[in-house]
Design a protein around this motif. Structure first.
Motif, PDB file in Angstrom:
ATOM      1  N   THR A 161      -6.431  16.927  48.462  1.00  0.00           N
ATOM      2  CA  THR A 161      -7.387  17.740  47.709  1.00  0.00           C
ATOM      3  C   THR A 161      -8.577  18.027  48.621  1.00  0.00           C
ATOM      4  O   THR A 161      -9.057  17.141  49.325  1.00  0.00           O
ATOM      5  N   PHE A 172      -9.275  14.573  50.672  1.00  0.00           N
ATOM      6  CA  PHE A 172      -8.829  13.256  50.220  1.00  0.00           C
ATOM      7  C   PHE A 172      -7.301  13.275  50.242  1.00  0.00           C
ATOM      8  O   PHE A 172      -6.669  14.132  49.624  1.00  0.00           O
ATOM      9  N   ARG A 174      -3.552  11.037  50.065  1.00  0.00           N
ATOM     10  CA  ARG A 174      -2.891   9.825  49.608  1.00  0.00           C
ATOM     11  C   ARG A 174      -1.381  10.049  49.547  1.00  0.00           C
ATOM     12  O   ARG A 174      -0.915  11.186  49.400  1.00  0.00           O
ATOM     13  N   ALA A 190      -3.512   4.913  49.201  1.00  0.00           N
ATOM     14  CA  ALA A 190      -4.637   5.263  50.078  1.00  0.00           C
ATOM     15  C   ALA A 190      -4.226   5.068  51.541  1.00  0.00           C
ATOM     16  O   ALA A 190      -3.358   4.258  51.855  1.00  0.00           O
ATOM     17  N   ARG A 238      -3.703   7.761  41.597  1.00  0.00           N
ATOM     18  CA  ARG A 238      -4.849   8.356  42.274  1.00  0.00           C
ATOM     19  C   ARG A 238      -6.107   7.499  42.090  1.00  0.00           C
ATOM     20  O   ARG A 238      -6.884   7.310  43.032  1.00  0.00           O
ATOM     21  N   LYS A 239      -6.304   6.986  40.875  1.00  0.00           N
ATOM     22  CA  LYS A 239      -7.497   6.181  40.610  1.00  0.00           C
ATOM     23  C   LYS A 239      -7.540   4.958  41.517  1.00  0.00           C
ATOM     24  O   LYS A 239      -8.585   4.615  42.088  1.00  0.00           O
ATOM     25  N   GLU A 242      -8.274   6.065  45.159  1.00  0.00           N
ATOM     26  CA  GLU A 242      -9.685   6.402  45.392  1.00  0.00           C
ATOM     27  C   GLU A 242     -10.529   5.138  45.523  1.00  0.00           C
ATOM     28  O   GLU A 242     -11.411   5.057  46.393  1.00  0.00           O
ATOM     29  N   PHE A 245      -9.687   3.468  48.891  1.00  0.00           N
ATOM     30  CA  PHE A 245     -10.240   4.207  50.033  1.00  0.00           C
ATOM     31  C   PHE A 245     -11.749   3.997  50.131  1.00  0.00           C
ATOM     32  O   PHE A 245     -12.296   3.799  51.219  1.00  0.00           O
ATOM     33  N   LYS A 246     -12.431   4.018  49.001  1.00  0.00           N
ATOM     34  CA  LYS A 246     -13.874   3.785  48.993  1.00  0.00           C
ATOM     35  C   LYS A 246     -14.201   2.409  49.543  1.00  0.00           C
ATOM     36  O   LYS A 246     -15.157   2.234  50.322  1.00  0.00           O
TER      37      LYS A 246
END
Length: 265
Positions: A161, A172, A174, A190, A238-239, A242, A245-246
């Motif tokens: 995305t 981003f 994944r 990720a 995805r959640k 994210e 990755f953070k």
């Protein structure tokens, strides 16, 4: 004596003239007519009714105290307009969208012309800013390639995305499927790659270049297709990606892009 009487008579005559009702009735009307005549050609002062009270020091002070705080400054700031060289957000946002769209259209065309069919792209819900990318090839001498052949996995599917300010910020990225182990692929799919972070990203990087780097990192990190019972069927989310990755970006910003000592967590 005669002279004194004449003076008294003149005084009485004068008093009678000034007290004559006709004289008083005529004088104010004439004076008022004259003021209205002059006033009809003179516009009233701006911002007031023209009365003496509006121009008194007390009324001016009261008007100043009644002004909302900061109103005068806000008026000056609003009148001054944007500072030289600044771009209003309303103008900047469409410009960023145009840059992003042009760049992605060009990249789609370049990928479609790849002779080795290294990757292919499908738009998610026809959105130019949300791609599903199929990675068809990895190093044919790798165990991952062997896993793909044994499990009849034609490609590794990833989702990219693109933010509003792409290509000046990274996409981003994944993994969607299959479920991979190692190869710098973490929880949720990720991906631990420095070039996907704001610090490691460059606007010169293309999607093709990013995917080739990812394919190389999969092999270098000994990536494998998960075959564990139960776990292999569990989809990446995805959640979770994210959040992972953070967390990894925060860790690498602290320790650098090397594995931190075990004692440091």
């Amino acid at each position: 004596m005669a002279t004194l009487l004449r003076k008294i008579g003149l005084i009485r005559l004068h008093n009678r003239d000034t007290e004559d009702p006709k004289h008083h009735h005529h004088h104010p009307r004439q004076q008022g007519s004259s003021l209205r005549g002059r006033g009809s050609h003179k516009p009233p002062p701006q911002g007031g009714s023209g009365s003496s009270e509006g121009s008194s020091p007390k009324s001016k002070k009261a008007a100043e105290l009644a002004k909302p705080p900061g109103k005068e400054k806000a008026g000056r700031d609003a009148g001054a307009g944007p500072s030289p060289g600044s771009v209003p957000p309303a103008v900047r946002q469409p410009h960023c969208t145009q840059v992003r769209s042009r760049r992605l259209m060009k990249e789609l065309q370049d990928i479609a012309r790849l002779s080795d069919r290294f990757i292919s792209v499908e738009l998610v819900d026809e959105s130019l800013f949300d791609w599903n990318v199929k990675l068809h090839q990895v190093d044919k001498d790798s165990v991952l390639w062997q896993d793909m052949k044994e499990t009849n996995t034609e490609y590794i599917l990833l989702n990219l995305t693109f933010p509003d300010n792409f290509p000046f910020s990274p996409p981003f990225m994944r993994v969607l499927s299959p479920r991979l182990e190692n190869g710098y692929v973490l929880d949720g799919g990720a991906i631990c790659m420095e070039l996907l972070t704001p610090r490691g990203w460059s606007s010169a990087y293309t999607v093709e270049a990013v995917m080739r780097q990812f394919a190389a990192s999969l092999v270098k990190g000994q990536g494998r297709i998960c075959r564990k019972a139960g776990k292999s069927k569990k989809s990446f989310s995805r959640k979770e990606a994210e959040a992972t990755f953070k967390s990894l970006v925060k860790t690498h910003e602290k320790y650098g892009w090397v594995t931190p000592p075990v004692s440091d967590g």
